[in-house]
Scaffold this motif. Structure first.
Motif, PDB file in Angstrom:
ATOM      1  N   LEU A 191      -5.403 -23.604   6.687  1.00 25.57           N
ATOM      2  CA  LEU A 191      -4.840 -24.632   7.557  1.00 25.57           C
ATOM      3  C   LEU A 191      -3.309 -24.662   7.501  1.00 25.57           C
ATOM      4  CD1 LEU A 191      -7.199 -27.712   7.007  1.00 25.57           C
ATOM      5  CD2 LEU A 191      -7.063 -26.225   9.017  1.00 25.57           C
ATOM      6  N   CYS A 192      -2.750 -24.284   6.347  1.00 22.46           N
ATOM      7  CA  CYS A 192      -1.291 -24.375   6.174  1.00 22.46           C
ATOM      8  C   CYS A 192      -0.819 -23.280   5.219  1.00 22.46           C
ATOM      9  CB  CYS A 192      -0.916 -25.759   5.661  1.00 22.46           C
ATOM     10  SG  CYS A 192       0.847 -26.115   5.703  1.00 22.46           S
ATOM     11  N   HIS A 193      -1.057 -22.036   5.604  1.00 20.88           N
ATOM     12  CA  HIS A 193      -0.761 -20.913   4.721  1.00 20.88           C
ATOM     13  C   HIS A 193       0.655 -20.394   4.919  1.00 20.88           C
ATOM     14  CE1 HIS A 193      -1.229 -17.217   2.467  1.00 20.88           C
ATOM     15  NE2 HIS A 193      -0.808 -16.535   3.511  1.00 20.88           N
ATOM     16  N   HIS A 194       1.358 -20.165   3.806  1.00 21.28           N
ATOM     17  CA  HIS A 194       2.674 -19.522   3.826  1.00 21.28           C
ATOM     18  C   HIS A 194       2.709 -18.543   2.654  1.00 21.28           C
ATOM     19  CE1 HIS A 194       4.314 -22.368   6.779  1.00 21.28           C
ATOM     20  NE2 HIS A 194       3.610 -23.282   6.139  1.00 21.28           N
ATOM     21  N   SER A 195       2.837 -17.269   2.950  1.00 28.49           N
ATOM     22  CA  SER A 195       2.798 -16.256   1.903  1.00 28.49           C
ATOM     23  C   SER A 195       4.069 -16.291   1.062  1.00 28.49           C
ATOM     24  CB  SER A 195       2.637 -14.866   2.514  1.00 28.49           C
ATOM     25  OG  SER A 195       3.820 -14.489   3.209  1.00 28.49           O
ATOM     26  N   GLU A 196       3.973 -15.762  -0.150  1.00 29.61           N
ATOM     27  CA  GLU A 196       5.151 -15.658  -1.008  1.00 29.61           C
ATOM     28  C   GLU A 196       6.211 -14.774  -0.357  1.00 29.61           C
ATOM     29  OE1 GLU A 196       5.899 -17.314  -3.747  1.00 29.61           O
ATOM     30  OE2 GLU A 196       4.035 -18.439  -3.469  1.00 29.61           O
ATOM     31  N   GLU A 197       5.769 -13.720   0.322  1.00 30.03           N
ATOM     32  CA  GLU A 197       6.721 -12.833   0.997  1.00 30.03           C
ATOM     33  C   GLU A 197       7.498 -13.576   2.080  1.00 30.03           C
ATOM     34  OE1 GLU A 197       3.395 -10.472  -0.727  1.00 30.03           O
ATOM     35  OE2 GLU A 197       3.533 -12.249   0.574  1.00 30.03           O
ATOM     36  N   SER A 198       6.806 -14.446   2.807  1.00 26.90           N
ATOM     37  CA  SER A 198       7.501 -15.191   3.862  1.00 26.90           C
ATOM     38  C   SER A 198       8.471 -16.204   3.262  1.00 26.90           C
ATOM     39  CB  SER A 198       6.493 -15.896   4.781  1.00 26.90           C
ATOM     40  OG  SER A 198       5.842 -16.973   4.125  1.00 26.90           O
ATOM     41  N   PHE A 285      13.041 -23.068  14.413  1.00 26.25           N
ATOM     42  CA  PHE A 285      11.596 -22.841  14.511  1.00 26.25           C
ATOM     43  C   PHE A 285      11.273 -21.422  14.954  1.00 26.25           C
ATOM     44  CE2 PHE A 285      11.509 -27.375  14.150  1.00 26.25           C
ATOM     45  CZ  PHE A 285      10.342 -27.595  13.425  1.00 26.25           C
ATOM     46  N   TYR A 286      12.115 -20.833  15.785  1.00 28.21           N
ATOM     47  CA  TYR A 286      11.857 -19.454  16.193  1.00 28.21           C
ATOM     48  C   TYR A 286      12.007 -18.509  15.009  1.00 28.21           C
ATOM     49  CZ  TYR A 286      12.070 -15.071  18.790  1.00 28.21           C
ATOM     50  OH  TYR A 286      11.839 -13.792  19.246  1.00 28.21           O
ATOM     51  N   ALA A 287      13.124 -18.631  14.287  1.00 30.31           N
ATOM     52  CA  ALA A 287      13.350 -17.730  13.156  1.00 30.31           C
ATOM     53  C   ALA A 287      12.431 -18.044  11.983  1.00 30.31           C
ATOM     54  CB  ALA A 287      14.807 -17.816  12.714  1.00 30.31           C
ATOM     55  N   GLY A 288      12.107 -19.335  11.794  1.00 32.95           N
ATOM     56  CA  GLY A 288      11.331 -19.730  10.629  1.00 32.95           C
ATOM     57  C   GLY A 288       9.830 -19.672  10.781  1.00 32.95           C
ATOM     58  N   ASP A 289       9.327 -19.711  12.040  1.00 28.57           N
ATOM     59  CA  ASP A 289       7.879 -19.731  12.250  1.00 28.57           C
ATOM     60  C   ASP A 289       7.407 -18.799  13.362  1.00 28.57           C
ATOM     61  OD1 ASP A 289       7.010 -21.922  10.367  1.00 28.57           O
ATOM     62  OD2 ASP A 289       8.414 -23.071  11.592  1.00 28.57           O
ATOM     63  N   GLY A 290       8.301 -18.340  14.215  1.00 30.56           N
ATOM     64  CA  GLY A 290       7.905 -17.538  15.360  1.00 30.56           C
ATOM     65  C   GLY A 290       8.037 -16.042  15.123  1.00 30.56           C
ATOM     66  N   ASN A 302       1.677 -15.353   8.585  1.00 25.77           N
ATOM     67  CA  ASN A 302       1.194 -16.505   7.822  1.00 25.77           C
ATOM     68  C   ASN A 302      -0.076 -17.080   8.433  1.00 25.77           C
ATOM     69  OD1 ASN A 302       3.095 -16.713   5.713  1.00 25.77           O
ATOM     70  ND2 ASN A 302       4.567 -17.752   7.033  1.00 25.77           N
ATOM     71  N   ALA A 303      -0.281 -16.837   9.717  1.00 21.18           N
ATOM     72  CA  ALA A 303      -1.467 -17.364  10.401  1.00 21.18           C
ATOM     73  C   ALA A 303      -2.683 -16.458  10.261  1.00 21.18           C
ATOM     74  CB  ALA A 303      -1.165 -17.583  11.882  1.00 21.18           C
ATOM     75  N   HIS A 331       0.139 -28.583  11.384  1.00 22.25           N
ATOM     76  CA  HIS A 331       1.550 -28.815  11.635  1.00 22.25           C
ATOM     77  C   HIS A 331       2.135 -27.855  12.667  1.00 22.25           C
ATOM     78  CE1 HIS A 331       1.540 -31.425   8.052  1.00 22.25           C
ATOM     79  NE2 HIS A 331       0.657 -30.552   7.601  1.00 22.25           N
ATOM     80  N   ASP A 332       3.333 -28.194  13.143  1.00 21.30           N
ATOM     81  CA  ASP A 332       3.973 -27.403  14.191  1.00 21.30           C
ATOM     82  C   ASP A 332       4.187 -25.948  13.787  1.00 21.30           C
ATOM     83  OD1 ASP A 332       5.956 -28.023  12.298  1.00 21.30           O
ATOM     84  OD2 ASP A 332       7.040 -29.355  13.659  1.00 21.30           O
ATOM     85  N   GLY A 333       4.719 -25.714  12.577  1.00 23.33           N
ATOM     86  CA  GLY A 333       4.979 -24.350  12.152  1.00 23.33           C
ATOM     87  C   GLY A 333       3.729 -23.502  12.088  1.00 23.33           C
ATOM     88  N   ASN A 334       2.621 -24.102  11.651  1.00 17.92           N
ATOM     89  CA  ASN A 334       1.349 -23.366  11.604  1.00 17.92           C
ATOM     90  C   ASN A 334       0.897 -22.966  12.995  1.00 17.92           C
ATOM     91  OD1 ASN A 334       0.725 -25.950   9.374  1.00 17.92           O
ATOM     92  ND2 ASN A 334       1.013 -23.866   8.659  1.00 17.92           N
ATOM     93  N   LEU A 335       1.019 -23.888  13.944  1.00 18.82           N
ATOM     94  CA  LEU A 335       0.599 -23.600  15.314  1.00 18.82           C
ATOM     95  C   LEU A 335       1.489 -22.548  15.952  1.00 18.82           C
ATOM     96  CD1 LEU A 335      -1.363 -24.359  17.615  1.00 18.82           C
ATOM     97  CD2 LEU A 335       0.356 -26.006  18.379  1.00 18.82           C
TER      98      LEU A 335
END
Length: 427
Positions: A191-198, A285-290, A302-303, A331-335
């Protein structure tokens, strides 16, 4: 602009279709100043857009991921820092008439916002109730008596309450639905995954943060705004961080649309100032999640656990033969990462030049408050040998993916499944 696309050969004669991209122009963004709030843009949809299913097909399963609904600013300090500085200036006799008016406006909004930092607002609950109601009315076959629905949320309370509002609305439509609601660490891995690499990539200033710092500095021009609020330049020199004041008022102005008040702060800004600040927020948001070109696909991956869960859950629903739904709240970043990895049209554009970011990626279109992705599955009950079909809806608008189809917006699930397993998920 370099756009990352895959083509998957399907049957001869099939067509490959794109829907309108999730990108914008300055003129389109400024047509509604609320859009300059980026992820603070309140969910704009009031009705779903649904193409009639092919003859004989009916919906039987929905797979969903939704961002929490409208919320207050993330911290009470986001309001108090601005209020405290204005009151300090007022005591020093350093405010203009407009400055005193703004101080009174901020004091007024605090009556609602006090100690609600990060909380779901009443509007946020209504948004999810309305989305659920439209979903029920668009696909009543899915929500028959006794239908099993799984609802899962991240641990954040505003997501839990969004889930509650959504599920309560469905139960209002049909009390015979069986809905299981969960919020557990057990589901956070997808639901809210963020890898160590990211995390390491985001933390390295060489990847985008230094370039962003310079971009933000060049797009933050507070002198006119500050001069309109403070009458004493010496007070400003000694006691006011102009950039901080401008950004503090921008956050407040952007979030007013998510509150239960008619107050507005847009009159403090020129359209160009709002657009410049929006570009900075959109950049984050583009650089951090897109699918920012500099991350080489690392961030949207991450998704991957979420896409795997979507596939596994769909396979189980198809095998069961019973109507069902899987509802997920995050959350927004996950989506943003999810729709990028799924390569929904307009959500996976990959560019490197910050000047191109807004034309490639529009946060207010992809991830407003209560943003949601719906995968709706269809079958022909009279012909079980016919393929299962699926369509993708982002914020209740039908979207294309890079898989061939001759029945857009409907795709054969076996083709979609193969595309994601073979082309997207493998390392």
């Amino acid at each position: 602009m370099n756009t990352f696309r895959y083509l998957l050969p399907i049957a001869a004669g099939a067509t490959f279709i794109f829907s309108a991209p999730a990108q914008s122009t300055k003129e389109e963004t400024l047509a509604d100043l609320n859009r300059t709030g980026a992820v603070y843009y309140a969910y704009p949809v009031t009705e779903s857009r649904n193409t009639k299913a092919p003859k004989g097909y009916e919906p039987f399963y929905i797979s969903h991921y939704g961002r929490h609904g409208s919320r207050y600013l993330i911290s009470d300090n986001d309001y108090r820092q601005v209020a405290d500085k204005l009151h300090e200036a007022d005591r020093a006799g350093a405010l203009t008439p407009l400055g005193r008016d703004v101080m009174q406006r901020v004091d007024s909004l605090m009556a609602e916002a006090d100690r609600r930092g990060g909380d779901l607002s009443p509007l946020g609950a209504r948004q999810h109730a309305d989305i659920a109601r439209r979903m029920y009315r668009a696909y009543p076959e899915v929500f028959r008596d006794g239908t099993d629905i799984s609802a899962r949320s991240t641990l954040v309370v505003r997501c839990v309450l969004s889930m509650a509002a959504f599920c309560e609305s469905l139960k209002e439509q049909n009390p015979a639905l069986r809905i299981t609601r969960e919020s557990s660490q057990r589901y956070m891995d997808y639901l809210c995954h963020h890898s160590e690499e990211s995390h390491r990539w985001r933390d390295d200033p060489a990847n985008y943060k230094e370039e962003y710092r310079k971009f933000k500095n060049s797009h933050t021009n507070p002198d006119r705004l500050v001069a309109s609020l403070f009458s004493d330049p010496k007070f400003v020199t000694k006691s006011v961080d102009p950039d901080e004041m401008m950004w503090g008022l921008y956050w407040i102005a952007s979030d007013m649309q998510n509150m239960e008040t008619d107050l507005s702060f847009y009159d403090l800004f020129t359209p160009d100032e709002l657009y410049d600040l929006y570009q900075c927020f959109n950049y984050v948001f583009y650089a951090g999640d897109g699918n920012y070109a500099g991350s080489d696909g690392l961030i949207i991956r991450n998704a991957a656990p979420l896409v795997e869960n979507i596939i596994e859950s769909a396979d189980a629903a198809i095998a069961s033969g019973r109507p069902s739904a899987d509802l997920r709240f995050g959350h927004d970043g996950n989506l943003i990462s999810l729709v990028g990895l799924l390569h929904l049209d307009g959500c996976d554009n990959s560019v490197a030049d910050p000047a191109d970011f807004d034309s490639a990626f529009s946060t207010w279109k992809i991830a407003p408050m209560a943003a949601n992705l719906q995968l709706v599955f269809f079958r022909d009950p009279k012909h079980p040998d016919h393929p299962v079909l699926v369509k993708f809806m982002l914020n209740e608008e039908e979207k294309s993916i890079p898989v061939n189809t001759d029945t857009f917006p409907f795709y054969r699930w076996e083709d979609v499944r193969s595309y994601y397993l073979d082309r997207v998920l493998p390392d």
